[in-house]
Design an enzyme around this catalytic site. Structure first.
Site, PDB file in Angstrom:
ATOM      1  N   CYS A 177      -1.386   1.588  -3.242  1.00 51.64           N
ATOM      2  CA  CYS A 177      -2.409   2.630  -3.096  1.00 51.64           C
ATOM      3  C   CYS A 177      -1.848   4.053  -3.019  1.00 51.64           C
ATOM      4  O   CYS A 177      -2.356   4.953  -3.699  1.00 51.64           O
ATOM      5  CB  CYS A 177      -3.224   2.409  -1.820  1.00 51.64           C
ATOM      6  N   TYR A 196      -8.771  -3.627 -11.292  1.00 56.77           N
ATOM      7  CA  TYR A 196      -8.476  -2.342 -10.656  1.00 56.77           C
ATOM      8  C   TYR A 196      -7.180  -1.731 -11.208  1.00 56.77           C
ATOM      9  O   TYR A 196      -7.147  -0.574 -11.595  1.00 56.77           O
ATOM     10  CB  TYR A 196      -8.217  -2.534  -9.163  1.00 56.77           C
ATOM     11  N   LYS A 256       0.227   5.249  -6.094  1.00 54.99           N
ATOM     12  CA  LYS A 256      -0.784   5.243  -7.186  1.00 54.99           C
ATOM     13  C   LYS A 256      -1.659   6.488  -7.116  1.00 54.99           C
ATOM     14  O   LYS A 256      -1.892   7.164  -8.107  1.00 54.99           O
ATOM     15  CB  LYS A 256      -1.597   3.957  -7.080  1.00 54.99           C
ATOM     16  N   GLU A 304      -6.810   1.622 -13.482  1.00 55.31           N
ATOM     17  CA  GLU A 304      -6.237   2.810 -12.829  1.00 55.31           C
ATOM     18  C   GLU A 304      -4.995   3.306 -13.564  1.00 55.31           C
ATOM     19  O   GLU A 304      -4.830   4.514 -13.796  1.00 55.31           O
ATOM     20  CB  GLU A 304      -5.900   2.490 -11.365  1.00 55.31           C
ATOM     21  N   GLU A 321     -26.282  14.770  -4.573  1.00 55.58           N
ATOM     22  CA  GLU A 321     -27.717  14.945  -4.289  1.00 55.58           C
ATOM     23  C   GLU A 321     -28.561  14.034  -5.166  1.00 55.58           C
ATOM     24  O   GLU A 321     -29.663  13.632  -4.803  1.00 55.58           O
ATOM     25  CB  GLU A 321     -28.149  16.404  -4.430  1.00 55.58           C
ATOM     26  N   CYS A 367       0.819  -1.211   0.000  1.00 54.62           N
ATOM     27  CA  CYS A 367       0.000   0.000   0.000  1.00 54.62           C
ATOM     28  C   CYS A 367       0.852   1.260   0.000  1.00 54.62           C
ATOM     29  O   CYS A 367       0.649   2.151  -0.819  1.00 54.62           O
ATOM     30  CB  CYS A 367      -0.940  -0.009   1.208  1.00 54.62           C
ATOM     31  N   HIS A 385     -27.312  20.778  -1.992  1.00 62.65           N
ATOM     32  CA  HIS A 385     -27.391  21.367  -3.318  1.00 62.65           C
ATOM     33  C   HIS A 385     -26.436  22.537  -3.475  1.00 62.65           C
ATOM     34  O   HIS A 385     -26.276  23.306  -2.538  1.00 62.65           O
ATOM     35  CB  HIS A 385     -28.840  21.845  -3.543  1.00 62.65           C
TER      36      HIS A 385
HETATM   37  P1  NDP Z   1      -7.897  -8.044 -10.477  1.00 63.64           P
HETATM   38  O1  NDP Z   1      -8.100  -9.381  -9.891  1.00 63.64           O
HETATM   39  O2  NDP Z   1      -8.736  -6.904 -10.035  1.00 63.64           O
HETATM   40  O3  NDP Z   1      -8.024  -8.137 -12.060  1.00 63.64           O
HETATM   41  C1  NDP Z   1      -7.263  -9.026 -12.798  1.00 63.64           C
HETATM   42  C2  NDP Z   1      -7.579  -8.807 -14.267  1.00 63.64           C
HETATM   43  O4  NDP Z   1      -6.685  -9.558 -15.048  1.00 63.64           O
HETATM   44  C3  NDP Z   1      -8.985  -9.242 -14.622  1.00 63.64           C
HETATM   45  O5  NDP Z   1      -9.513  -8.329 -15.541  1.00 63.64           O
HETATM   46  C4  NDP Z   1      -8.757 -10.612 -15.248  1.00 63.64           C
HETATM   47  O6  NDP Z   1      -9.702 -10.929 -16.217  1.00 63.64           O
HETATM   48  C5  NDP Z   1      -7.417 -10.414 -15.918  1.00 63.64           C
HETATM   49  N1  NDP Z   1      -6.683 -11.671 -16.074  1.00 63.64           N
HETATM   50  C6  NDP Z   1      -6.465 -12.625 -15.156  1.00 63.64           C
HETATM   51  N2  NDP Z   1      -5.719 -13.611 -15.659  1.00 63.64           N
HETATM   52  C7  NDP Z   1      -5.433 -13.263 -16.926  1.00 63.64           C
HETATM   53  C8  NDP Z   1      -4.704 -13.879 -17.967  1.00 63.64           C
HETATM   54  N3  NDP Z   1      -4.101 -15.045 -17.816  1.00 63.64           N
HETATM   55  N4  NDP Z   1      -4.607 -13.235 -19.149  1.00 63.64           N
HETATM   56  C9  NDP Z   1      -5.223 -12.043 -19.338  1.00 63.64           C
HETATM   57  N5  NDP Z   1      -5.934 -11.414 -18.385  1.00 63.64           N
HETATM   58  C10 NDP Z   1      -6.039 -12.034 -17.211  1.00 63.64           C
HETATM   59  O7  NDP Z   1      -6.353  -7.782 -10.283  1.00 63.64           O
HETATM   60  P2  NDP Z   1      -5.479  -6.481 -10.212  1.00 63.64           P
HETATM   61  O8  NDP Z   1      -4.109  -6.956 -10.518  1.00 63.64           O
HETATM   62  O9  NDP Z   1      -6.035  -5.376 -11.008  1.00 63.64           O
HETATM   63  O10 NDP Z   1      -5.598  -6.066  -8.680  1.00 63.64           O
HETATM   64  C11 NDP Z   1      -5.409  -7.029  -7.645  1.00 63.64           C
HETATM   65  C12 NDP Z   1      -6.226  -6.669  -6.446  1.00 63.64           C
HETATM   66  O11 NDP Z   1      -5.635  -5.575  -5.775  1.00 63.64           O
HETATM   67  C13 NDP Z   1      -7.629  -6.195  -6.749  1.00 63.64           C
HETATM   68  O12 NDP Z   1      -8.542  -7.233  -6.924  1.00 63.64           O
HETATM   69  C14 NDP Z   1      -7.967  -5.371  -5.546  1.00 63.64           C
HETATM   70  O13 NDP Z   1      -8.441  -6.214  -4.548  1.00 63.64           O
HETATM   71  C15 NDP Z   1      -6.618  -4.792  -5.154  1.00 63.64           C
HETATM   72  N6  NDP Z   1      -6.505  -3.396  -5.612  1.00 63.64           N
HETATM   73  C16 NDP Z   1      -7.361  -2.468  -5.113  1.00 63.64           C
HETATM   74  C17 NDP Z   1      -7.281  -1.166  -5.515  1.00 63.64           C
HETATM   75  C18 NDP Z   1      -8.239  -0.169  -4.972  1.00 63.64           C
HETATM   76  O14 NDP Z   1      -8.821  -0.418  -3.935  1.00 63.64           O
HETATM   77  N7  NDP Z   1      -8.452   0.961  -5.645  1.00 63.64           N
HETATM   78  C19 NDP Z   1      -6.286  -0.706  -6.493  1.00 63.64           C
HETATM   79  C20 NDP Z   1      -5.452  -1.770  -6.960  1.00 63.64           C
HETATM   80  C21 NDP Z   1      -5.555  -3.049  -6.535  1.00 63.64           C
HETATM   81  P3  NDP Z   1     -11.064 -11.683 -15.893  1.00 63.64           P
HETATM   82  O15 NDP Z   1     -12.018 -10.644 -15.402  1.00 63.64           O
HETATM   83  O16 NDP Z   1     -11.457 -12.264 -17.201  1.00 63.64           O
HETATM   84  O17 NDP Z   1     -10.743 -12.710 -14.864  1.00 63.64           O
END
Ligand code: NDP
Length: 460
Positions: free
Chosen positions: A48, A179, A51, A183, A442, A43, A437
């Site tokens: 976080c 995410y 970022k 982002e 709102e 984080c 407002h």
């Molecule tokens: P996520 O699990 O959110 O997303 C992973 C993405 O990668 C999905 O779109 C998935 O597709 C895709 N994917 C998975 N495997 C493959 C593959 N083999 N080939 C191509 N695409 C693939 O992971 P992130 O890395 O974005 O983030 C990890 C976690 O970190 C998040 O889930 C969240 O909990 C946390 N996080 C939170 C944030 C916040 O609160 N703002 C910011 C950043 C991270 P599909 O949908 O098809 O499975």
């Protein structure tokens, strides 16, 4: 009775580990924390916090455009990546220092080195030797996952490296639809990088409400991000001009940087969990019960390494609940229901509770309230940016079970909505709240007409 060097040994000084160590130490327990990188964890060091600074930095491009519509003349504004990186690193070092001081002030000892379990009570720390502890907490978090079978996969960076790129690329391809991918697409696009987001599925952000997902995709495209759906890397190759991403469907894109943001995995490698007899889930996370206890009686785990809800505030609450239960004689379980989250895309998302699809599965009959409209700030400038607000209400109980916002300040709004929803607010109570407002928020308390599916709702 056996005696140990410590009452508690925590492995990992990220959000969950630090909170647990501090609260445990406040009980008078003798606590040590091992950290192989910098104190603060994902984080603070490579997640976080940096970022969010990058999001702030990148948003200025959009603000400048809006400012023009309000009569400002902003000519020749330029962005200097090295200056930003240096300032960002200074701030991260300051925050990491605060974490160190907080641990020290609580009386916890810090051990710099990778820790490995030799058995359920013994830990060896690289360069520091062996320690014993009555209780052990695993809080090692997660790390980016890479598809190792993909040709050229090592040519891509992950979010870890994105925070330290020597120079800002001219073009970037980001793989993933979660995410991190969304982002960083906003960040790089805002900083003027030609950005392509490549996602294997039919829409980004699986798990979020479908209206939110398609609304955001449209808004990302309006901002200039090229979104390729139903597309997956088949290879990455080095080229004279940078890297060529080869995709399913036989097309390719050249960029200066390729970034994988396709998920994270629990960081359990080299931890010696087998030696201590700790079992993992079938997804490779440390398996725990509602009190974060593993199958080994004196070992607990919190945060991303347990792969429950992988968010910083959740890790903190899990760490605190563990320490209160075990060191303050107050059995405490963190309730994983109704946890709000934000995606710092541009525009951002705030979401709490169930998507419409999940609510229909869980409750059967639900009412939907939906508004899509141009925020006042943009009607003035003529910019074509829309916000979306959506409420999902369980018909039987009238409870608001889902609230989803896309638009400026959505993350700030959703924190407040989460309080009411955690308390079980009904739609009638929600509507009895008088509007503030003129605000975007709102709209949330003035949606009275049920949304009819097939696009017949209040689409302004
Ligand atoms: P996520 O699990 O959110 O997303 C992973 C993405 O990668 C999905 O779109 C998935 O597709 C895709 N994917 C998975 N495997 C493959 C593959 N083999 N080939 C191509 N695409 C693939 O992971 P992130 O890395 O974005 O983030 C990890 C976690 O970190 C998040 O889930 C969240 O909990 C946390 N996080 C939170 C944030 C916040 O609160 N703002 C910011 C950043 C991270 P599909 O949908 O098809 O499975």
């Amino acid at each position: 009775m056996a005696t140990y060097d410590y009452d508690l040994f925590v492995i990992g000084a990220g959000s969950g580990g630090v909170r647990a160590a501090r609260v445990a130490a406040m009980s008078g327990a003798k606590v040590a924390v091992a950290e192989e990188h910098r104190v603060g964890g994902t984080c603070v060091i490579r997640g976080c916090v940096p970022k969010k600074f990058m999001v702030y930095a990148s948003e200025f491009a959009h603000h400048f455009k809006t400012a023009k519509g309000y009569g400002w003349a902003i000519e020749g504004a330029t962005f200097d990546w090295p200056t930003f990186l240096a300032e960002k690193d200074k701030e991260i070092a300051r925050l990491s220092g605060i974490y160190v001081r907080n641990l020290q002030n609580a009386g916890a000892e810090l051990a710099h080195g990778k820790a490995r379990l030799l058995d359920a009570h013994t830990v060896t720390i690289d360069g520091l030797g062996t320690r014993t502890a009555d209780k052990i907490l695993i809080a090692t978090g997660g790390r980016p996952w890479r598809p190792s079978g993909l040709p050229g996969c090592d040519l891509a960076i992950t979010s870890n490296e994105a925070f330290q790129l020597a120079e800002l690329p001219r073009r970037i391809v980001i793989a993933g639809g979660g995410y991190i991918a969304v982002e960083f697409a906003g960040i790089f696009n805002g900083l003027g990088v030609e950005t392509t987001l490549v996602h294997r599925g039919p829409n980004i952000l699986r798990g979020f409400d479908d209206d939110v997902r398609s609304h955001l995709t449209e808004e990302l495209e309006k901002r200039g991000i090229k979104v390729l759906l139903g597309t997956q890397h088949t290879a990455i190759e080095k080229s004279a001009g940078g890297f060529v991403s080869k995709f399913s469907g036989d097309h390719e894109t050249e960029s200066d940087v390729v970034m994988f943001a396709i998920g994270r995995e629990p960081y359990v490698e080299g931890l010696g969990l087998e030696a201590a007899g700790v079992t993992l889930t079938d997804k490779g996370a440390v398996a725990v019960d509602g009190y974060s206890r593993t199958n080994v009686e004196n070992i607990w785990a919190v945060g991303d390494v347990t792969d429950r809800i992988n968010l910083t505030p959740v890790a903190i609450r899990e760490g605190e609940a563990f320490a209160r239960s075990v060191f303050h004689d107050t059995p405490t379980r963190f309730d994983h229901e109704m946890v709000a989250s934000a995606v710092f895309s541009q525009p951002p998302i705030g979401s709490v509770g169930l998507s419409e699809a999940d609510a229909r599965k869980q409750y059967g009959k639900v009412d939907i309230y939906l508004a899509r409209f141009r925020p006042m700030k943009y009607t003035f400038t003529g910019a074509d940016e829309r916000a979306l607000m959506k409420l999902v209400v369980d018909c039987a109980s009238d409870k608001v079970v889902g609230c989803h916002v896309v638009g400026p300040d959505a993350p700030e709004m959703i924190q407040m909505a989460a309080i009411a929803m955690k308390m079980g607010v009904t739609k009638a109570q929600w509507d009895s709240t008088c509007a503030v407002h003129p605000t975007l928020a709102e709209e949330l308390v003035t949606m009275r007409e049920k949304h009819q599916p097939m696009g017949l709702g209040q689409v302004a």
